[in-house]
Design a protein around this motif. Sequence first.
Motif, PDB file in Angstrom:
ATOM      1  N   LYS A  71       1.036  -1.250   0.096  1.00 16.03           N
ATOM      2  CA  LYS A  71      -0.133  -0.039  -0.012  1.00 16.03           C
ATOM      3  C   LYS A  71       0.785   1.167   0.147  1.00 16.03           C
ATOM      4  CE  LYS A  71      -3.879   2.102   2.117  1.00 16.03           C
ATOM      5  NZ  LYS A  71      -4.809   2.300   3.203  1.00 16.03           N
ATOM      6  N   ASP A  72       0.730   2.018  -1.070  1.00 19.77           N
ATOM      7  CA  ASP A  72       1.336   3.504  -1.119  1.00 19.77           C
ATOM      8  C   ASP A  72       0.356   4.568  -0.377  1.00 19.77           C
ATOM      9  OD1 ASP A  72       2.510   5.701  -1.683  1.00 19.77           O
ATOM     10  OD2 ASP A  72       3.347   4.803  -3.798  1.00 19.77           O
ATOM     11  N   GLU A  73       0.884   5.004   0.586  1.00 13.75           N
ATOM     12  CA  GLU A  73       0.162   5.981   1.431  1.00 13.75           C
ATOM     13  C   GLU A  73      -0.322   7.228   0.631  1.00 13.75           C
ATOM     14  OE1 GLU A  73      -1.504   5.237   3.921  1.00 13.75           O
ATOM     15  OE2 GLU A  73      -0.584   3.256   4.625  1.00 13.75           O
ATOM     16  N   ILE A  74       0.621   7.548  -0.104  1.00 12.96           N
ATOM     17  CA  ILE A  74       0.409   8.857  -0.954  1.00 12.96           C
ATOM     18  C   ILE A  74      -0.132   8.852  -2.220  1.00 12.96           C
ATOM     19  CG2 ILE A  74       2.046   9.964   0.339  1.00 12.96           C
ATOM     20  CD1 ILE A  74       4.003   9.428  -2.275  1.00 12.96           C
ATOM     21  N   PHE A  75      -0.486   7.417  -2.675  1.00  8.06           N
ATOM     22  CA  PHE A  75      -0.874   7.266  -4.038  1.00  8.06           C
ATOM     23  C   PHE A  75      -2.283   6.724  -3.821  1.00  8.06           C
ATOM     24  CE2 PHE A  75      -1.549   6.268  -8.233  1.00  8.06           C
ATOM     25  CZ  PHE A  75      -0.472   6.519  -8.993  1.00  8.06           C
ATOM     26  N   GLY A  76      -3.375   7.697  -4.047  1.00  9.84           N
ATOM     27  CA  GLY A  76      -4.798   7.234  -3.688  1.00  9.84           C
ATOM     28  C   GLY A  76      -5.586   8.286  -4.511  1.00  9.84           C
ATOM     29  N   TRP A  77      -6.943   8.013  -4.454  1.00 11.32           N
ATOM     30  CA  TRP A  77      -7.843   9.120  -4.764  1.00 11.32           C
ATOM     31  C   TRP A  77      -9.229   8.505  -4.595  1.00 11.32           C
ATOM     32  CZ3 TRP A  77      -5.331   5.685  -8.327  1.00 11.32           C
ATOM     33  CH2 TRP A  77      -6.045   4.955  -9.142  1.00 11.32           C
ATOM     34  N   ASP A  78     -10.182   9.264  -4.441  1.00  8.65           N
ATOM     35  CA  ASP A  78     -11.765   8.995  -4.170  1.00  8.65           C
ATOM     36  C   ASP A  78     -12.209   8.805  -5.809  1.00  8.65           C
ATOM     37  OD1 ASP A  78     -14.252   8.619  -3.541  1.00  8.65           O
ATOM     38  OD2 ASP A  78     -14.256  10.234  -2.269  1.00  8.65           O
ATOM     39  N   HIS A  79     -12.267   7.613  -5.835  1.00 14.37           N
ATOM     40  CA  HIS A  79     -13.093   7.401  -7.584  1.00 14.37           C
ATOM     41  C   HIS A  79     -14.777   7.550  -7.552  1.00 14.37           C
ATOM     42  CE1 HIS A  79     -13.777   3.399  -5.230  1.00 14.37           C
ATOM     43  NE2 HIS A  79     -14.840   3.144  -5.943  1.00 14.37           N
ATOM     44  N   TYR A  80     -15.186   7.741  -6.330  1.00 16.67           N
ATOM     45  CA  TYR A  80     -16.685   8.006  -6.432  1.00 16.67           C
ATOM     46  C   TYR A  80     -16.849   9.451  -6.727  1.00 16.67           C
ATOM     47  CZ  TYR A  80     -17.222   3.460  -4.026  1.00 16.67           C
ATOM     48  OH  TYR A  80     -17.096   2.069  -3.806  1.00 16.67           O
ATOM     49  N   LEU A  81     -16.078  10.241  -6.513  1.00 16.48           N
ATOM     50  CA  LEU A  81     -16.213  11.737  -6.567  1.00 16.48           C
ATOM     51  C   LEU A  81     -15.358  12.252  -7.613  1.00 16.48           C
ATOM     52  CD1 LEU A  81     -16.292  13.023  -2.819  1.00 16.48           C
ATOM     53  CD2 LEU A  81     -18.050  12.266  -4.090  1.00 16.48           C
ATOM     54  N   GLU A  82     -14.523  11.746  -8.187  1.00 17.36           N
ATOM     55  CA  GLU A  82     -13.617  12.310  -9.233  1.00 17.36           C
ATOM     56  C   GLU A  82     -13.106  11.288 -10.365  1.00 17.36           C
ATOM     57  OE1 GLU A  82     -10.438  14.418  -7.549  1.00 17.36           O
ATOM     58  OE2 GLU A  82      -9.815  12.681  -5.952  1.00 17.36           O
ATOM     59  N   TYR A  83     -12.363  11.638 -11.270  1.00 13.24           N
ATOM     60  CA  TYR A  83     -12.053  10.788 -12.174  1.00 13.24           C
ATOM     61  C   TYR A  83     -12.992   9.761 -13.002  1.00 13.24           C
ATOM     62  CZ  TYR A  83      -7.580  12.703 -10.209  1.00 13.24           C
ATOM     63  OH  TYR A  83      -6.671  13.821  -9.749  1.00 13.24           O
ATOM     64  N   GLU A  84     -14.156  10.207 -13.047  1.00 14.21           N
ATOM     65  CA  GLU A  84     -15.103   9.353 -13.673  1.00 14.21           C
ATOM     66  C   GLU A  84     -15.226   8.024 -13.140  1.00 14.21           C
ATOM     67  OE1 GLU A  84     -14.314   9.759 -17.908  1.00 14.21           O
ATOM     68  OE2 GLU A  84     -14.785  12.097 -18.063  1.00 14.21           O
ATOM     69  N   ASN A  85     -15.336   7.654 -11.837  1.00 11.55           N
ATOM     70  CA  ASN A  85     -15.373   6.688 -11.235  1.00 11.55           C
ATOM     71  C   ASN A  85     -14.445   5.636 -11.795  1.00 11.55           C
ATOM     72  OD1 ASN A  85     -16.525   4.933  -9.080  1.00 11.55           O
ATOM     73  ND2 ASN A  85     -18.146   4.069 -10.651  1.00 11.55           N
ATOM     74  N   ILE A  86     -13.005   6.027 -12.060  1.00  7.35           N
ATOM     75  CA  ILE A  86     -12.104   4.928 -12.200  1.00  7.35           C
ATOM     76  C   ILE A  86     -11.307   4.728 -11.206  1.00  7.35           C
ATOM     77  CG2 ILE A  86      -9.742   4.850 -13.474  1.00  7.35           C
ATOM     78  CD1 ILE A  86     -10.741   6.742 -15.538  1.00  7.35           C
ATOM     79  N   SER A  87     -11.384   3.556 -10.820  1.00  6.47           N
ATOM     80  CA  SER A  87     -10.902   2.922  -9.449  1.00  6.47           C
ATOM     81  C   SER A  87      -9.582   2.063  -9.717  1.00  6.47           C
ATOM     82  CB  SER A  87     -11.853   2.044  -8.712  1.00  6.47           C
ATOM     83  OG  SER A  87     -12.148   0.728  -9.483  1.00  6.47           O
ATOM     84  N   ARG A  88      -9.017   1.916 -10.866  1.00  5.72           N
ATOM     85  CA  ARG A  88      -7.813   0.876 -11.138  1.00  5.72           C
ATOM     86  C   ARG A  88      -7.239   1.489 -12.308  1.00  5.72           C
ATOM     87  NH1 ARG A  88      -7.830  -5.598 -11.597  1.00  5.72           N
ATOM     88  NH2 ARG A  88      -6.314  -5.818 -12.991  1.00  5.72           N
ATOM     89  N   LEU A  89      -5.867   1.561 -12.476  1.00  3.91           N
ATOM     90  CA  LEU A  89      -5.139   1.838 -13.567  1.00  3.91           C
ATOM     91  C   LEU A  89      -3.890   0.968 -13.670  1.00  3.91           C
ATOM     92  CD1 LEU A  89      -4.671   5.572 -12.526  1.00  3.91           C
ATOM     93  CD2 LEU A  89      -6.037   4.799 -14.346  1.00  3.91           C
ATOM     94  N   THR A  90      -3.602   1.177 -14.874  1.00  8.93           N
ATOM     95  CA  THR A  90      -2.212   0.045 -15.139  1.00  8.93           C
ATOM     96  C   THR A  90      -1.113   0.949 -15.634  1.00  8.93           C
ATOM     97  OG1 THR A  90      -3.489  -1.785 -15.619  1.00  8.93           O
ATOM     98  CG2 THR A  90      -1.277  -1.837 -16.521  1.00  8.93           C
ATOM     99  N   VAL A  91      -0.141   1.341 -14.885  1.00  8.37           N
ATOM    100  CA  VAL A  91       0.996   2.161 -15.184  1.00  8.37           C
ATOM    101  C   VAL A  91       2.322   1.210 -15.276  1.00  8.37           C
ATOM    102  CG1 VAL A  91      -0.331   4.107 -14.052  1.00  8.37           C
ATOM    103  CG2 VAL A  91       1.408   2.816 -12.963  1.00  8.37           C
ATOM    104  N   LYS A  92       3.175   1.963 -16.009  1.00  8.74           N
ATOM    105  CA  LYS A  92       4.378   1.526 -16.070  1.00  8.74           C
ATOM    106  C   LYS A  92       5.174   1.480 -14.601  1.00  8.74           C
ATOM    107  CE  LYS A  92       5.584   2.716 -20.768  1.00  8.74           C
ATOM    108  NZ  LYS A  92       6.236   3.633 -21.758  1.00  8.74           N
ATOM    109  N   ALA A  93       6.040   0.425 -14.413  1.00  9.60           N
ATOM    110  CA  ALA A  93       6.922   0.551 -13.109  1.00  9.60           C
ATOM    111  C   ALA A  93       7.841   1.328 -12.989  1.00  9.60           C
ATOM    112  CB  ALA A  93       7.451  -0.887 -12.945  1.00  9.60           C
ATOM    113  N   SER A  94       8.329   2.142 -14.033  1.00 10.58           N
ATOM    114  CA  SER A  94       9.137   3.306 -14.104  1.00 10.58           C
ATOM    115  C   SER A  94       8.282   4.476 -13.311  1.00 10.58           C
ATOM    116  CB  SER A  94       9.886   3.638 -15.411  1.00 10.58           C
ATOM    117  OG  SER A  94       8.849   3.556 -16.364  1.00 10.58           O
TER     118      SER A  94
END
Length: 344
Positions: free
Chosen positions: A24-47
């Motif tokens: 768990k990354d404490e500084i990496f999170g968002w409220d997907h109910y209120l913003e970002y069009e209910n996006i609760s999951r992302l796939t990003v590069k490890a870099s």
Amino acid sequence: MALQGLEDKSQVLTVSVFWYFTWKDEIFGWDHYLEYENISRLTVKASDVWVPDLYIVNDIKDMPIRSYGDNKEYVIVKSNGYMTWFPAKELQTSCSVDVTKYPFDTQACSIRMEAWHHDNKSFFLNTIGTGIEISEVHFVENGEWEILNLSSYPYQNTDYANNSSAYSCIGYTLILKRRYAYHLITIMFPFVILMAINLLVSVIPTECGEKLGFCMSQFLTMIVFLNLIAQNMPSSSLTISNLTFLISLQILIRGVTILIVAISIYSQTRKIEDIPSCLVRIMFSPIRYFLQNDSKKCCIQAQDSRNEDFVTWLDINKKINCSLNILLFLNVVATVSIFVFVII
């Protein structure tokens, strides 16, 4: 995912694996109910995100788990801050091979994962469930080795420079058992046949000129057989296969057989009137020699070849052939005993 193999000669274990890391990354999170069009999951590069720097410390090819050059690794990020990372890797780790009971041996190989740049004050490594499992979807069987057991255990290593800090680690243990069916057909079966053929030495008459040639061919065959076995064995003096000792014993027996057959052939060429030397009579009839009241008389006595106190070449030939039969019989008994009680 796959057990590529365990090389006895180089003592290298090759496996294809993938890990399931989550944190768990404490500084990496968002409220997907209120913003970002209910996006609760992302796939990003490890870099683009933080991933732990972990190393397989007994990997002989490439120790870092993370690939830094191709940027083909990805991390699944959830809105609650939980990160999931699935790195895959082909490992080539060192594994100390004990070939004492080859080909009925069982090997224990370890894979050691450690965090080098972050001590246990930063994070801990822990296992999920058993920590290591066989993938039912991806696993490929190995034709030479069978996996008996898989286990993992977290542990800590102290700093090499000082004992002020410790580093979190996880060890994986693979218990492998050799599939011996192939080795029984290609190694053990020819070995038994060669040992049985060697018994024919006692059947072939000494008058036959091929007896010595037969013994020499058996001797050279065993040397070639030993070289074939040595090609697959590690060049180590720590552990030596019992089968190697057994083949070396057969070479020794065949060397003694050649000596006995050569003496027997020599005795056949001697005439009845020929008297063996004093030294030969001592070697082949020590009891009779020491029972003589006058040892000098034994060596100087009249040249009558029919004197019962003297051993003739015919007596020597009978004794060495009897000794050869006893040697071959004891060889079979010792070989079978070693094979049953030591190798298996």
